[in-house]
Design an enzyme around this catalytic site. Structure first.
Site, PDB file in Angstrom:
ATOM      1  N   ASP A  17       0.893  -1.484  -0.336  1.00 18.46           N
ATOM      2  CA  ASP A  17       0.121  -0.230   0.098  1.00 18.46           C
ATOM      3  C   ASP A  17       0.338   1.162  -0.495  1.00 18.46           C
ATOM      4  O   ASP A  17       0.476   2.505  -1.152  1.00 18.46           O
ATOM      5  CB  ASP A  17      -1.255   0.107   1.247  1.00 18.46           C
ATOM      6  CG  ASP A  17      -0.411   0.068   2.804  1.00 18.46           C
ATOM      7  OD1 ASP A  17       0.782   0.207   2.635  1.00 18.46           O
ATOM      8  OD2 ASP A  17      -1.395   0.430   3.175  1.00 18.46           O
ATOM      9  N   GLY A 100      -2.837  -7.843  14.822  1.00 15.23           N
ATOM     10  CA  GLY A 100      -2.523  -7.597  13.528  1.00 15.23           C
ATOM     11  C   GLY A 100      -4.080  -7.852  12.504  1.00 15.23           C
ATOM     12  O   GLY A 100      -4.507  -7.660  11.480  1.00 15.23           O
ATOM     13  N   ASP A 144      -5.222  -0.318   6.118  1.00 15.08           N
ATOM     14  CA  ASP A 144      -6.375  -0.626   7.302  1.00 15.08           C
ATOM     15  C   ASP A 144      -7.033   1.379   7.834  1.00 15.08           C
ATOM     16  O   ASP A 144      -8.891  -0.055   8.176  1.00 15.08           O
ATOM     17  CB  ASP A 144      -5.487  -0.268   8.615  1.00 15.08           C
ATOM     18  CG  ASP A 144      -4.117  -1.506   8.242  1.00 15.08           C
ATOM     19  OD1 ASP A 144      -4.319  -2.066   7.659  1.00 15.08           O
ATOM     20  OD2 ASP A 144      -2.933  -1.236   9.587  1.00 15.08           O
ATOM     21  N   TYR A 193       9.321  -1.790  10.450  1.00 17.79           N
ATOM     22  CA  TYR A 193       8.183  -1.953   9.005  1.00 17.79           C
ATOM     23  C   TYR A 193       8.355  -0.427   8.350  1.00 17.79           C
ATOM     24  O   TYR A 193       8.703  -0.324   7.250  1.00 17.79           O
ATOM     25  CB  TYR A 193       6.880  -1.061  10.074  1.00 17.79           C
ATOM     26  CG  TYR A 193       6.066  -0.904   8.894  1.00 17.79           C
ATOM     27  CD1 TYR A 193       4.730  -1.849   8.741  1.00 17.79           C
ATOM     28  CD2 TYR A 193       5.589   0.657   8.660  1.00 17.79           C
ATOM     29  CE1 TYR A 193       3.795  -1.591   7.314  1.00 17.79           C
ATOM     30  CE2 TYR A 193       4.849   0.796   7.844  1.00 17.79           C
ATOM     31  CZ  TYR A 193       4.180  -0.458   7.282  1.00 17.79           C
ATOM     32  OH  TYR A 193       2.853  -0.110   6.606  1.00 17.79           O
TER      33      TYR A 193
HETATM   34  C1  GLA Z   1       0.309  -2.558   8.541  1.00 16.35           C
HETATM   35  C2  GLA Z   1      -0.445  -1.391   7.637  1.00 16.35           C
HETATM   36  C3  GLA Z   1      -0.482  -1.327   6.444  1.00 16.35           C
HETATM   37  C4  GLA Z   1      -0.091  -2.238   5.449  1.00 16.35           C
HETATM   38  C5  GLA Z   1      -0.078  -3.459   6.460  1.00 16.35           C
HETATM   39  C6  GLA Z   1       0.935  -4.322   5.104  1.00 16.35           C
HETATM   40  O1  GLA Z   1      -1.131  -2.979   9.227  1.00 16.35           O
HETATM   41  O2  GLA Z   1      -0.781  -0.218   8.906  1.00 16.35           O
HETATM   42  O3  GLA Z   1      -1.021   0.336   5.526  1.00 16.35           O
HETATM   43  O4  GLA Z   1       1.109  -1.383   5.321  1.00 16.35           O
HETATM   44  O5  GLA Z   1       1.292  -3.398   7.546  1.00 16.35           O
HETATM   45  O6  GLA Z   1       0.500  -4.334   4.452  1.00 16.35           O
END
Ligand code: GLA
Length: 330
Positions: A17, A100, A144, A193
């Site tokens: 994303d 998650g 998300d 991340y």
């Molecule tokens: C987290 C982030 C999202 C996305 C996912 C991995 O959930 O908040 O924006 O990057 O990781 O796909």
């Protein structure tokens, strides 16, 4: 005032994303609710699940410094939406917190609505993405919050993170989506991340937008780590497209194979899996009736999502795709 916002599970398309790629999440029937009364000059919330009240002044300057930790998300929303009045209320959730499934996004989206946010689902999601970034310091993408704001019952959402176009994709009727927690607490998720995102940006500086890059472009990247990260993103975008086609054709075995390939790519090229997630995916995929399984979300722990024949698994959460966040009562 009563507002509710769902969590999400991502069927395929992770770590795509924030480089303008494709994702395919669905809003799920586990949700967070904010109920209370507007007024005053602070936002004061208690939680049925988490300790301590969150008390945030309307002019909050540093959301990341608020205590208890969940108050940071409240503060992020207050800082971004700048409500005219405060609010006193209660937060409750059926989502497992920190597993998650985007419990923080659900809190942000429900709270923004409870505080009177007005705008489209996309505007709501973008505001809450900013709130999440302020609260956590993690440079997250928009998936998300947009899944929570724009969910459609019975559908996953194909989101093009370059145009932010959302296309509902029907979930085939003869499958179940099951979310199984790995039991791994997410560790170092924040710093890892940000590091992954920086590596993707290094790739973009060399070969341009990853959403348009080809395998040949990726092969020109000299640094093996940056090359592997880019390869994940480029192949994952392709898998999302293929998944949408396989879902439309009702080819559930092909859907499952794409999910397994996605997990492999996240494990080997993006290095965001854990031994427990790998073992769980292997165990689920070896179970008769499971079409496919993969880690879902950021990784480093959290949950696995499995696509199964109905009635196959008796563990985790069997989730339904639901509509997006809403004000239930003014
Ligand atoms: C987290 C982030 C999202 C996305 C996912 C991995 O959930 O908040 O924006 O990057 O990781 O796909």
């Amino acid at each position: 005032m009563l507002a509710t916002a769902p969590g999400r599970v991502n069927l395929i398309g992770d770590h795509t994303d924030y480089t303008g790629g494709l994702v395919l999440p669905m809003a799920i029937d586990l949700a967070t609710t904010v109920e209370g009364v507007p007024g005053g000059d602070e936002v004061r919330l208690t939680s049925e699940e988490l300790p301590g009240p969150a008390v945030v002044p309307l002019d909050v300057a540093e959301p990341q410094e608020c205590e208890p930790p969940w108050a940071r998300f409240v503060a992020g929303v207050v800082a971004v939406t700048t409500p005219a009045r405060g609010f006193t209320g209660v937060v409750s959730t059926t989502l497992p917190v920190g597993a998650g499934l985007s419990s923080s996004a659900a809190l942000e989206v429900a709270l923004a609505l409870a505080l009177g946010f007005e705008g489209s689902a996309l505007e709501l999601a973008l505001a809450c993405q900013r709130a999440e970034q302020l609260a956590s310091g993690v440079p997250c993408g928009v998936m998300d919050q947009l899944a929570s704001a724009a969910g459609v019952a019975g559908h996953a959402l194909l989101i093009d993170c370059t145009t932010l176009a959302v296309t509902p994709v029907p979930i085939p009727e003869d499958v179940e989506v099951v979310v199984v927690p790995s039991g791994d607490v997410r560790r170092l998720a924040e710093s890892a991340y940000a590091e992954r995102r920086a590596q993707c940006e290094a790739a973009i500086a060399l070969i341009g937008p990853l959403a348009q890059a080809t395998a040949q472009d990726v092969a020109t990247v000299a640094d093996p780590v940056v090359r592997a990260r880019a390869r994940h993103v480029v192949t994952e975008n392709r898998r999302v497209r293929d998944m949408v086609a396989a879902m439309a054709a009702g080819e559930v075995a092909a859907c499952g194979a794409l999910m397994v390939a996605s997990h492999e790519s996240l494990r080997v090229d993006f290095e965001v899996s854990t031994p427990r997630l790998d073992a769980l995916v292997a165990e689920l995929v070896a179970t008769p009736g499971v079409h496919g399984a993969r880690l879902t979300g950021a990784g480093f722990g959290g949950c696995v999502v499995a696509l199964t024949r109905p009635g196959t698994l008796r563990r985790g959460w069997r989730v339904q795709a639901v509509g997006g966040a809403e004000v239930v009562r003014w």
